[in-house]
Design a protein around this motif. Structure first.
Motif, mmCIF file in Angstrom:
data_model
loop_
_atom_site.group_PDB
_atom_site.id
_atom_site.type_symbol
_atom_site.label_atom_id
_atom_site.label_comp_id
_atom_site.label_asym_id
_atom_site.label_seq_id
_atom_site.Cartn_x
_atom_site.Cartn_y
_atom_site.Cartn_z
ATOM 1 N N GLY A 129 31.776 50.078 35.978
ATOM 2 C CA GLY A 129 31.995 49.038 35.958
ATOM 3 C C GLY A 129 31.926 48.146 37.010
ATOM 4 O O GLY A 129 30.775 46.870 36.282
ATOM 5 N N ALA A 130 31.997 47.966 38.128
ATOM 6 C CA ALA A 130 30.904 47.104 38.488
ATOM 7 C C ALA A 130 30.633 47.464 40.370
ATOM 8 O O ALA A 130 31.895 48.627 40.906
ATOM 9 C CB ALA A 130 32.028 45.705 39.109
ATOM 10 N N GLU A 131 29.335 48.369 40.613
ATOM 11 C CA GLU A 131 29.384 48.466 42.246
ATOM 12 C C GLU A 131 29.153 47.801 43.180
ATOM 13 O O GLU A 131 29.051 46.332 42.853
ATOM 14 C CB GLU A 131 28.072 49.100 41.815
ATOM 15 N N MET A 132 29.966 48.164 44.151
ATOM 16 C CA MET A 132 30.519 46.612 45.285
ATOM 17 C C MET A 132 29.588 47.853 46.692
ATOM 18 O O MET A 132 29.765 48.947 46.973
ATOM 19 C CB MET A 132 32.296 46.763 45.628
ATOM 20 N N PRO A 133 30.222 46.913 47.569
ATOM 21 C CA PRO A 133 29.989 46.718 49.391
ATOM 22 C C PRO A 133 31.270 47.423 49.665
ATOM 23 O O PRO A 133 32.454 47.487 49.083
ATOM 24 C CB PRO A 133 28.861 45.946 49.725
ATOM 25 N N GLN A 134 30.650 48.231 50.929
ATOM 26 C CA GLN A 134 32.068 48.770 51.396
ATOM 27 C C GLN A 134 33.217 47.432 52.197
ATOM 28 O O GLN A 134 32.351 46.513 51.952
ATOM 29 C CB GLN A 134 32.193 49.591 52.771
ATOM 30 N N CYS A 135 34.432 47.479 51.732
ATOM 31 C CA CYS A 135 34.740 46.521 51.879
ATOM 32 C C CYS A 135 35.508 46.114 53.789
ATOM 33 O O CYS A 135 35.034 47.020 54.284
ATOM 34 C CB CYS A 135 36.267 46.517 51.806
ATOM 35 N N PRO A 136 34.810 44.894 54.396
ATOM 36 C CA PRO A 136 35.047 44.777 55.880
ATOM 37 C C PRO A 136 36.378 44.697 56.234
ATOM 38 O O PRO A 136 37.199 44.496 55.539
ATOM 39 C CB PRO A 136 33.795 43.745 56.333
ATOM 40 N N GLY A 137 36.290 45.344 57.731
ATOM 41 C CA GLY A 137 37.583 44.642 58.125
ATOM 42 C C GLY A 137 38.354 46.521 58.089
ATOM 43 O O GLY A 137 37.502 46.956 57.855
ATOM 44 N N GLY A 138 39.382 46.409 59.547
ATOM 45 C CA GLY A 138 40.223 47.623 59.624
ATOM 46 C C GLY A 138 41.001 47.192 59.695
ATOM 47 O O GLY A 138 41.979 46.040 60.316
#
Length: 647
Positions: A391-400
């Motif tokens: 569907g859609a490739e994404m970068p890693q979601c930032p934060g923790g």
């Protein structure tokens, strides 16, 4: 002058009326209080205020101290009720005297009746008992010391029935049911758990600060409220932005008319997608005339990690994380005769998107569709073949996430400390999955039991539920098929089971509920919670009522001869060939499998060089998922895994 005196008298009366005596939130109508023990009743009031309790035809009085605290200890009572209690102007109705149990830990306590319902449909549908009362402590944390009371909730003491128990702990529900059947007295089940939490979150600061100063420093990192707020806001904003970009760039393939003719075919049992973002899987399935238009339930096993599922273009369900079974109800009229399309949108932020094998994947029809065991003619299995498209490739979601519930002492402070000294009969501790690999767990467990007993000022009995069998490789996208562990391995789960075993063995007021045969290879949340509750109940039977009760077999002595090692147990076992025994010589970490046989209460390990070794180490069931382990008592209870040395 008369008007002034009248005004002052009015103010005095109003101040008396406004003075309110408060009690912890456990004290509510429908509560169960512990039989056979002194029953503390406590709370807050204005300094010096007189507090009067009227209960069971007797009156008890005290005065609030300089801090506004008061406490009255009611005398020991026999089981009975319902009773009414008045505390000054407040009235609590429908009180039962019986047995009260506190269940705590992580997500295997949290697993609800809804989750396990297909295992026990008839029993849950047909059972209700107003003498079993259920109370759920609401989740809360505190990094700044202990709290006086738990969080307010509209969910008070509720009688056991399907509706009230639906989202309640299955282990707690079945424990209450079993203990009532045994004793015929009212049962109070207090559930106080939080999925994924480590044991150190449940231990008092005083118990940790001497031996584990680094944990206290870790706690202090989270005592800056400004940092916590900023971190949580940043994480929330990052997640929102990530989801927004994902949804904007994913074309979406839910439409039943979507052209998927050129999509590649994948097999669900040999498929993983290691991307971040979304991937779509579609399957065409033919529905016959007999089932077309009928209401149904779609079983999609368990998926990693999130999913949104559609049927013929209509969303029929979604699940936000990996563990819950996907059971999606299909309304009447949605399934059509002939071709139908299931579309699954996997959303993945980490790891590898995949199906979990050995789970049910099918359509169920008929009145029995909720039991997952309908008549064969009312089951249409899904194919293992799916059409796939990213569907859609994404970068890693930032934060923790700050995850305050996972920090040291935060749960002891917020949800354990406020419960004491409410009179209870015993504690069930069902936790450990989040601490596998921690060599200090046995000490942590000792500190937990000691700190809770210190809080209650009583030698509370504990039942420790040992980790079930489970192969964690299933959740990590490990290539399929996963072969069972046969050769000796260094198992983190076995090490934690050993820590649980040794901590219990050193504690005269604790017992171990062994459940290494009740787990599931592919599911960290096994569904056989009634059987877990039965084993917990047997432990309490021994601790509280009859010390002659036999639990899981234990090794009591060893003997080494020229050709074998003999392990003598505390009871006879089921005889025959036995598996998963391992031996190694002292000074070596290389274990080898050895054949074994059981006769009476003796296990013989055939190890021809045993007498030549100055020291031997023996392990049993030393695997994450010891499927072949088969040492059982005559009444079917499994033996715990163990590691021991023979000199």
């Amino acid at each position: 002058m008369k008007k002034i005196l009248f005004f002052c008298a009015t103010l005095f009366c109003l101040s008396i009326a406004d003075a309110k005596v408060s009690m912890p939130r456990l004290f509510q109508s429908g509560m169960v209080m512990q039989r056979g023990k002194t029953i503390p009743v406590w709370g807050k009031a204005d300094v010096g205020e007189t507090v009067t309790i009227r209960f069971n035809k007797k009156v008890y009085t005290t005065t609030a101290d300089a801090d506004g605290r008061w406490r009255i200890d009611l005398p020991k009572m026999k089981a009975g009720g319902p009773y009414q209690m008045s505390v000054n102007e407040q009235t609590i109705d429908n009180i039962m005297i019986g047995d009260v149990w506190l269940l705590s830990g992580q997500s295997n306590i949290d697993v609800t009746i809804e989750r396990v319902y297909p295992q026990y449909t008839q029993e849950i549908d047909n059972y209700e008992n107003s003498q079993i009362r259920l109370f759920r402590v609401q989740n809360e944390t505190s990094t700044h010391g202990v709290k006086e009371d738990i969080r307010p909730t509209n969910i008070n003491w509720k009688p056991a029935n399907k509706q009230n128990a639906w989202l309640f702990s299955a282990a707690g529900y079945f424990l209450g049911k079993r203990m009532f059947e045994k004793s015929k007295v009212a049962q109070g089940i207090i559930v106080n758990s939080w999925g994924g939490t480590p044991i150190e979150a449940w231990i008092s600061e005083d118990s940790l600060k001497t031996c584990y100063p680094m944990l206290i420093k870790k706690l202090q990192m989270y005592q800056n409220d400004a940092y916590i707020r900023a971190q949580m806001q940043a994480n929330g904003a990052a997640n929102q932005q990530w989801e927004a970009i994902l949804n904007q760039t994913d074309p979406g393939y839910a439409d039943a008319k979507c052209d998927d003719s050129q999509w590649p075919v994948v097999n669900q049992n040999d498929w993983i997608w290691r991307g971040t973002g979304s991937v779509w899987l579609r399957q065409h399935i033919t529905i016959d005339k007999a089932h077309a238009g009928k209401p149904a339930r779609l079983l999609l096993g368990t998926l990693f990690d999130r999913d949104v599922t559609y049927l013929n273009g209509k969303q029929i369900g979604q699940t936000g994380y990996q563990y819950p079974p996907r059971r999606y109800d299909i309304p009447e009229g949605l399934l059509q005769e002939g071709d139908n399309v299931i579309a699954i949108r996997f959303i993945n932020k980490y790891g590898a998107a995949h199906f979990i094998p050995e789970k049910p994947y099918m359509f169920c029809f008929g009145d029995d569709r909720f039991s997952q065991n309908p008549m064969p003619q009312d089951v249409i299995p899904l194919s293992q073949q799916w059409l796939m498209h990213v569907g859609a490739e994404m970068p890693q979601c930032p934060g923790g996430d700050v995850s305050l519930q996972n920090q040291p002492t935060t749960l002891y402070n917020a949800v354990l400390y406020p419960l004491a000294p409410y009179a209870i009969n015993g504690v069930v501790w069902y936790q450990g999955e989040s601490n596998t690999g921690n060599p200090a767990y046995a000490d942590y467990l000792k500190k937990l039991m000691d700190s809770w007993r210190d809080r209650w000022q009583e030698q509370l009995p504990f039942v420790i539920v040992q980790l079930a069998n489970y192969d964690g490789r299933q959740q990590s996208g490990f290539p399929r098929p996963i072969t069972p562990q046969v050769d000796p391995v260094n198992s983190g789960w076995a090490q934690l089971r050993e820590a649980q075993r040794t901590a219990v063995k050193a504690d005269a007021r604790a017992e171990l509920a062994v459940i290494n045969d009740l787990g599931e290879t592919v599911d960290i949340h096994p569904l056989r919670k009634k059987e877990v509750a039965e084993r917990v109940a047997l432990c309490f039977d021994k601790l509280l009522y009859n010390n002659k009760v036999k639990l899981s077999p234990e090794v009591v002595s060893t003997h080494v001869s020229d050709a074998a090692i003999q392990l003598t147990l505390d009871q006879p076992i089921q005889e025959g060939d036995l598996y998963t025994f391992e031996v190694c010589n002292n000074g070596s970490d290389k274990y080898q499998n050895v054949p074994a046989v059981g006769r009476g209460n003796v296990i013989t390990l055939l190890y021809p060089t045993a007498s030549q070794a100055p020291c031997l180490k023996i392990r049993y069931a030393w695997k994450d998922d010891p499927k072949q382990a088969n040492v059982r008592s005559l009444n079917g209870l499994p033996m715990s895994s163990f590691e021991l040395k023979i000199k």
